[in-house]
Design a protein around this motif. Structure first.
Motif, PDB file in Angstrom:
ATOM      1  N   ARG A  51       0.812  -1.224   0.000  1.00 54.06           N
ATOM      2  CA  ARG A  51       0.000   0.000   0.000  1.00 54.06           C
ATOM      3  C   ARG A  51       0.848   1.277   0.000  1.00 54.06           C
ATOM      4  NH1 ARG A  51      -5.377  -0.504   3.685  1.00 54.06           N
ATOM      5  NH2 ARG A  51      -6.235  -2.313   2.642  1.00 54.06           N
ATOM      6  N   ALA A  52       2.149   1.155  -0.170  1.00 51.97           N
ATOM      7  CA  ALA A  52       3.042   2.314  -0.071  1.00 51.97           C
ATOM      8  C   ALA A  52       2.652   3.418  -1.051  1.00 51.97           C
ATOM      9  CB  ALA A  52       4.494   1.895  -0.294  1.00 51.97           C
ATOM     10  N   TYR A  53       2.343   3.049  -2.309  1.00 52.91           N
ATOM     11  CA  TYR A  53       1.983   4.070  -3.292  1.00 52.91           C
ATOM     12  C   TYR A  53       0.611   4.678  -2.996  1.00 52.91           C
ATOM     13  CZ  TYR A  53       6.069   2.700  -5.961  1.00 52.91           C
ATOM     14  OH  TYR A  53       7.352   2.452  -6.351  1.00 52.91           O
ATOM     15  N   ARG A  54      -0.268   3.876  -2.467  1.00 52.61           N
ATOM     16  CA  ARG A  54      -1.578   4.404  -2.053  1.00 52.61           C
ATOM     17  C   ARG A  54      -1.391   5.424  -0.930  1.00 52.61           C
ATOM     18  NH1 ARG A  54      -6.829   0.858  -0.228  1.00 52.61           N
ATOM     19  NH2 ARG A  54      -7.720   2.396   1.168  1.00 52.61           N
ATOM     20  N   TYR A  55      -0.541   5.082   0.039  1.00 52.60           N
ATOM     21  CA  TYR A  55      -0.266   6.020   1.128  1.00 52.60           C
ATOM     22  C   TYR A  55       0.401   7.292   0.601  1.00 52.60           C
ATOM     23  CZ  TYR A  55      -1.133   2.012   4.253  1.00 52.60           C
ATOM     24  OH  TYR A  55      -1.690   0.948   4.916  1.00 52.60           O
ATOM     25  N   ALA A  56       1.276   7.126  -0.411  1.00 50.30           N
ATOM     26  CA  ALA A  56       1.929   8.298  -1.016  1.00 50.30           C
ATOM     27  C   ALA A  56       0.891   9.207  -1.656  1.00 50.30           C
ATOM     28  CB  ALA A  56       2.970   7.858  -2.041  1.00 50.30           C
ATOM     29  N   THR A 113      11.678  23.835  -2.570  1.00 46.20           N
ATOM     30  CA  THR A 113      12.584  23.356  -1.521  1.00 46.20           C
ATOM     31  C   THR A 113      11.834  22.987  -0.239  1.00 46.20           C
ATOM     32  OG1 THR A 113      13.105  25.596  -0.732  1.00 46.20           O
ATOM     33  CG2 THR A 113      14.556  24.647  -2.417  1.00 46.20           C
ATOM     34  N   SER A 114      10.769  23.703   0.079  1.00 46.87           N
ATOM     35  CA  SER A 114      10.020  23.352   1.291  1.00 46.87           C
ATOM     36  C   SER A 114       9.221  22.070   1.079  1.00 46.87           C
ATOM     37  CB  SER A 114       9.088  24.491   1.710  1.00 46.87           C
ATOM     38  OG  SER A 114       8.031  24.644   0.790  1.00 46.87           O
ATOM     39  N   GLY A 115       8.724  21.860  -0.127  1.00 44.41           N
ATOM     40  CA  GLY A 115       7.994  20.632  -0.421  1.00 44.41           C
ATOM     41  C   GLY A 115       8.884  19.408  -0.418  1.00 44.41           C
ATOM     42  N   LEU A 116      10.106  19.569  -0.913  1.00 45.58           N
ATOM     43  CA  LEU A 116      11.050  18.449  -0.958  1.00 45.58           C
ATOM     44  C   LEU A 116      11.688  18.168   0.399  1.00 45.58           C
ATOM     45  CD1 LEU A 116      13.142  19.056  -4.216  1.00 45.58           C
ATOM     46  CD2 LEU A 116      11.493  17.239  -3.783  1.00 45.58           C
ATOM     47  N   ALA A 117      12.171  19.216   1.042  1.00 46.11           N
ATOM     48  CA  ALA A 117      13.042  19.003   2.204  1.00 46.11           C
ATOM     49  C   ALA A 117      12.701  19.859   3.416  1.00 46.11           C
ATOM     50  CB  ALA A 117      14.495  19.274   1.784  1.00 46.11           C
ATOM     51  N   PHE A 151       6.887  12.078  -1.332  1.00 44.63           N
ATOM     52  CA  PHE A 151       6.167  10.910  -0.834  1.00 44.63           C
ATOM     53  C   PHE A 151       6.317   9.695  -1.751  1.00 44.63           C
ATOM     54  CE2 PHE A 151       3.705  14.183   1.580  1.00 44.63           C
ATOM     55  CZ  PHE A 151       4.075  13.742   2.840  1.00 44.63           C
ATOM     56  N   TYR A 152       6.316   9.911  -3.061  1.00 42.63           N
ATOM     57  CA  TYR A 152       6.466   8.774  -3.972  1.00 42.63           C
ATOM     58  C   TYR A 152       7.896   8.234  -3.951  1.00 42.63           C
ATOM     59  CZ  TYR A 152       1.753   8.813  -5.755  1.00 42.63           C
ATOM     60  OH  TYR A 152       0.383   8.689  -5.861  1.00 42.63           O
ATOM     61  N   LEU A 153       8.881   9.095  -3.717  1.00 46.32           N
ATOM     62  CA  LEU A 153      10.251   8.612  -3.552  1.00 46.32           C
ATOM     63  C   LEU A 153      10.352   7.737  -2.308  1.00 46.32           C
ATOM     64  CD1 LEU A 153      13.257   8.545  -4.302  1.00 46.32           C
ATOM     65  CD2 LEU A 153      13.543  10.669  -2.983  1.00 46.32           C
ATOM     66  N   PHE A 156       8.701   4.423  -3.083  1.00 45.36           N
ATOM     67  CA  PHE A 156       9.555   3.599  -3.937  1.00 45.36           C
ATOM     68  C   PHE A 156      10.675   2.946  -3.123  1.00 45.36           C
ATOM     69  CE2 PHE A 156      13.601   3.393  -6.239  1.00 45.36           C
ATOM     70  CZ  PHE A 156      13.291   2.416  -7.178  1.00 45.36           C
ATOM     71  N   LEU A 157      11.364   3.737  -2.313  1.00 45.14           N
ATOM     72  CA  LEU A 157      12.477   3.205  -1.516  1.00 45.14           C
ATOM     73  C   LEU A 157      12.002   2.144  -0.531  1.00 45.14           C
ATOM     74  CD1 LEU A 157      14.442   6.514  -0.789  1.00 45.14           C
ATOM     75  CD2 LEU A 157      15.130   4.651  -2.324  1.00 45.14           C
ATOM     76  N   LEU A 158      10.894   2.390   0.127  1.00 44.63           N
ATOM     77  CA  LEU A 158      10.402   1.439   1.121  1.00 44.63           C
ATOM     78  C   LEU A 158       9.867   0.160   0.475  1.00 44.63           C
ATOM     79  CD1 LEU A 158       8.720   3.992   3.521  1.00 44.63           C
ATOM     80  CD2 LEU A 158      10.818   2.701   3.940  1.00 44.63           C
ATOM     81  N   ARG A 159       9.255   0.281  -0.688  1.00 41.81           N
ATOM     82  CA  ARG A 159       8.779  -0.930  -1.382  1.00 41.81           C
ATOM     83  C   ARG A 159       9.940  -1.743  -1.922  1.00 41.81           C
ATOM     84  NH1 ARG A 159       3.328  -2.077  -4.058  1.00 41.81           N
ATOM     85  NH2 ARG A 159       4.624  -3.741  -4.822  1.00 41.81           N
TER      86      ARG A 159
END
Length: 196
Positions: A51-56, A113-117, A151-153, A156-159
């Motif tokens: 469900r990682a992508y759904r959560y993203a 930058t605030s959205g990413l980090a 969130f999608y990164l 991806f990493l967690l999946r």
């Protein structure tokens, strides 16, 4: 207080309504809340990687909606609502300095930058974008790109790598995304110095 808030947010990951809590935390993080949605997103995605992508998607959509709420606070209710919130968090002085010196181009960069980090914290930038009257469609587009990428990164990493990557994500991914954000800022400054 922040440690208790962090622990409470983390405890939500094991509840049946965790997905609804993720949406709520992502929403309020973008306008008024201190704890990032990642705190809840990470254990949820590790517990149910399918469900990682759904959560993203949930986190991105709710974060963008919360950003719109922050934008509206800045645009329509800065004096009445946003200013007291910033004062409560001890961010009012820094916000006022930023507000008086930021250009539209710099604000566009800060949206990314605030959205990413979280550089600076996203709630500051969403309110500032409203105060500066940045076009709502432009704000929404940049929020979708930046928050969605983050969130999608993570998904991806967690999946792909599962639990072994958790320590890396928690300790180093923020630094890497922060370095990317700083790199974007340096490129922006260098471009304007060379062009001007």
């Amino acid at each position: 207080m922040l440690r208790k808030l962090y622990a409470w947010t983390l405890s939500l990951a094991g509840r049946k309504a965790a997905e609804a809590w993720l949406a709520l935390i992502a929403f309020v993080e973008s306008s008024v809340f201190l704890v990032p949605a990642d705190v809840l997103f990470l254990p949820m995605a590790l517990a149910r990687p399918e469900r990682a992508y759904r959560y993203a998607f949930v986190a991105t959509a709710a974060s963008v909606a919360g950003g719109i709420a922050g934008w509206m606070l800045g645009y329509y209710a800065y004096e009445a609502v946003a200013k007291p919130v910033l004062e409560f968090y001890g961010k009012l002085e820094a916000f006022e300095q930023l507000k008086s010196h930021v250009t539209e181009g710099q604000l566009n960069l800060l949206l990314v930058t605030s959205g990413l980090a979280h550089l600076p914290p996203i709630k500051i930038v969403t309110i500032l974008a409203g105060v500066a009257h940045i076009k709502l469609w432009h704000f929404v587009l940049s929020a979708i790109v930046a928050r969605g990428f983050r969130f999608y990164l993570l998904a991806f990493l967690l999946r792909r790598y599962g639990e072994p990557i958790q320590a890396f994500v928690e300790k180093r991914l923020g630094l890497i995304l922060g370095a990317v954000a700083v790199g974007l800022i340096v490129l922006y400054v260098a471009y304007h110095l060379l062009a001007g």
